[in-house]
Design an enzyme around this catalytic site. Structure first.
Site, PDB file in Angstrom:
ATOM      1  N   LYS A   1       0.941  -1.132  -0.067  1.00  0.00           N
ATOM      2  CA  LYS A   1       0.322  -0.293   0.378  1.00  0.00           C
ATOM      3  C   LYS A   1       0.893   0.977   0.034  1.00  0.00           C
ATOM      4  O   LYS A   1       0.326   2.566  -0.186  1.00  0.00           O
ATOM      5  CB  LYS A   1      -1.175   0.027   1.012  1.00  0.00           C
ATOM      6  CG  LYS A   1      -2.149  -1.034   0.899  1.00  0.00           C
ATOM      7  CD  LYS A   1      -3.001  -1.041   0.226  1.00  0.00           C
ATOM      8  CE  LYS A   1      -4.055  -1.813   0.287  1.00  0.00           C
ATOM      9  NZ  LYS A   1      -5.070  -2.018  -0.434  1.00  0.00           N
TER      10      LYS A   1
HETATM   11  C1  PLP Z   1      -3.620  -8.120   3.589  1.00  0.00           C
HETATM   12  C2  PLP Z   1      -3.734  -6.889   2.233  1.00  0.00           C
HETATM   13  N1  PLP Z   1      -3.934  -8.389   1.220  1.00  0.00           N
HETATM   14  C3  PLP Z   1      -4.610  -8.211   0.236  1.00  0.00           C
HETATM   15  C4  PLP Z   1      -5.392  -7.109  -0.309  1.00  0.00           C
HETATM   16  C5  PLP Z   1      -5.644  -6.583  -1.021  1.00  0.00           C
HETATM   17  O1  PLP Z   1      -5.760  -5.735  -2.110  1.00  0.00           O
HETATM   18  P1  PLP Z   1      -6.075  -4.383  -2.715  1.00  0.00           P
HETATM   19  O2  PLP Z   1      -6.549  -3.870  -1.944  1.00  0.00           O
HETATM   20  O3  PLP Z   1      -5.090  -4.142  -3.970  1.00  0.00           O
HETATM   21  O4  PLP Z   1      -6.984  -5.817  -3.891  1.00  0.00           O
HETATM   22  C6  PLP Z   1      -5.052  -6.290   0.761  1.00  0.00           C
HETATM   23  C7  PLP Z   1      -5.956  -4.241   1.201  1.00  0.00           C
HETATM   24  O5  PLP Z   1      -6.779  -4.136   0.923  1.00  0.00           O
HETATM   25  C8  PLP Z   1      -4.664  -5.602   2.326  1.00  0.00           C
HETATM   26  O6  PLP Z   1      -4.498  -5.346   3.042  1.00  0.00           O
END
Ligand code: PLP
Length: 318
Positions: free
Chosen positions: A44
């Site tokens: 992120k």
């Molecule tokens: C630990 C984790 N895995 C997977 C995701 C999924 O990523 P995205 O938000 O880009 O779909 C997130 C984000 O929300 C996350 O924090």
């Protein structure tokens, strides 16, 4: 690696590792992109920087502003890290019940964290993988409308989220010498899967793109629920809807929490890869896809974050 001018220059360009012990005989090879190498410990960081820079360029964010966001962990941490470093006040709204480690991480970087309690925090509906965040997103919507000099990052609908992952996709392609047969990633906002899918499908039209979602959600994407009645676009956002209707995603598979947690433990113990629980879900699913594809093929997946934020709970939520 040469010295860089700012820790922000260390975002992205994360390593890709071929799994050694977990890949099955007679199955495709599995490659994992270690996003926990980003400075605040998750992928992120990429979207936090991209969303903030774009908002500054568009004049939506500037000196004296407060950045707000609804987050269960990683985006809040990354916005706290990048936002505070760039001189902004950062306020994060979390639903009650997230792990204390995540709150401490955000506060360490300088954010103010508010836990929203009760029914309003978890909301009465949502999209798979993000159900718990509807209430906190509604809070951000109200605050942005009523308080001047406030910018809500809107990770669930901000196109800069998906755009940040075009770079992640290009990195995967380059690191795998252009040879990828399948790509797997968990869906929260959808930004990771959609951004990477866009790049891979353009270069490799036959690549199989597989999304993972936590089993037991109220609105499973795997069963076609991606339009959520009763909430405006401002709150539910458009990345998931746009992604699911783009034709780029071949399938979404529900992964059980116990399977995700068990694979997470194996990654740490058997491969020495200290990732989070959603990474366990990704690798669990990547192994299934690798079995189906067979030897000589190559499956790539993402390890979204570091394991240090799941010490007090081993639960697969995105
Ligand atoms: C630990 C984790 N895995 C997977 C995701 C999924 O990523 P995205 O938000 O880009 O779909 C997130 C984000 O929300 C996350 O924090």
């Amino acid at each position: 690696m040469k010295a860089v001018d700012s820790v922000l220059d260390l975002i992205g360009n994360t390593p890709l590792v071929k799994l050694d012990k977990l890949s099955g005989d007679g199955a495709a090879d599995i490659f994992v992109k270690c996003e926990y190498f980003n400075p605040s410990g998750s992928l992120k960081d990429r979207i936090a920087l991209e969303m903030i820079r774009e908002a500054e360029t568009e004049g939506k964010l500037g000196p004296g502003y407060t950045i707000i966001e609804a987050s269960t962990g990683n985006t809040g941490t990354s916005l706290s890290f990048v936002g505070t470093l760039l001189g902004y006040r950062v306020v994060i709204y979390m639903p009650e019940g997230m792990t204390p480690e995540r709150i401490r991480l955000m506060e360490s970087y300088g954010a103010e964290v508010h836990e929203l309690k009760g029914e309003g925090a978890s909301g009465s509906g949502g999209v798979a993988g993000a159900e718990v965040e509807i209430g906190t997103r509604m809070a951000c919507y109200e605050i942005e409308r009523s308080q001047p000099k406030t910018w809500w990052a809107r990770q669930f609908s901000n196109p800069a989220n998906t755009r940040a992952h075009l770079t992640t996709g290009r990195e995967v392609l380059e690191q795998m010498d252009g040879r990828v047969d399948a790509f797997v990633a968990s869906i929260g906002t959808g930004g990771t899967l959609y951004g990477i899918a866009k790049v891979l499908k353009e270069e490799l039209p036959d690549v199989r793109i597989v999304g993972a979602e936590p089993a037991g959600g109220r609105f499973p994407l795997s069963e076609g629920h991606w339009r959520v009645p009763g909430f405006g676009d401002e709150v539910t956002g458009g990345i998931i809807e746009e992604m699911m209707e783009s034709g780029l995603i071949d399938e979404v598979v529900a992964v059980d929490n116990d399977d995700a947690a068990a694979m997470h433990e194996r990654l740490v113990r058997e491969e020495g890869i200290f990732c989070g629980v959603s990474s366990g879900a990704n690798v669990h699913l990547a192994l299934q896809v690798a079995d189906e594809l067979g030897p000589g093929k190559r499956v790539a997946t993402i390890l979204h974050d570091s394991g240090d934020r799941y010490f007090t709970v081993k639960k697969y939520t995105t």
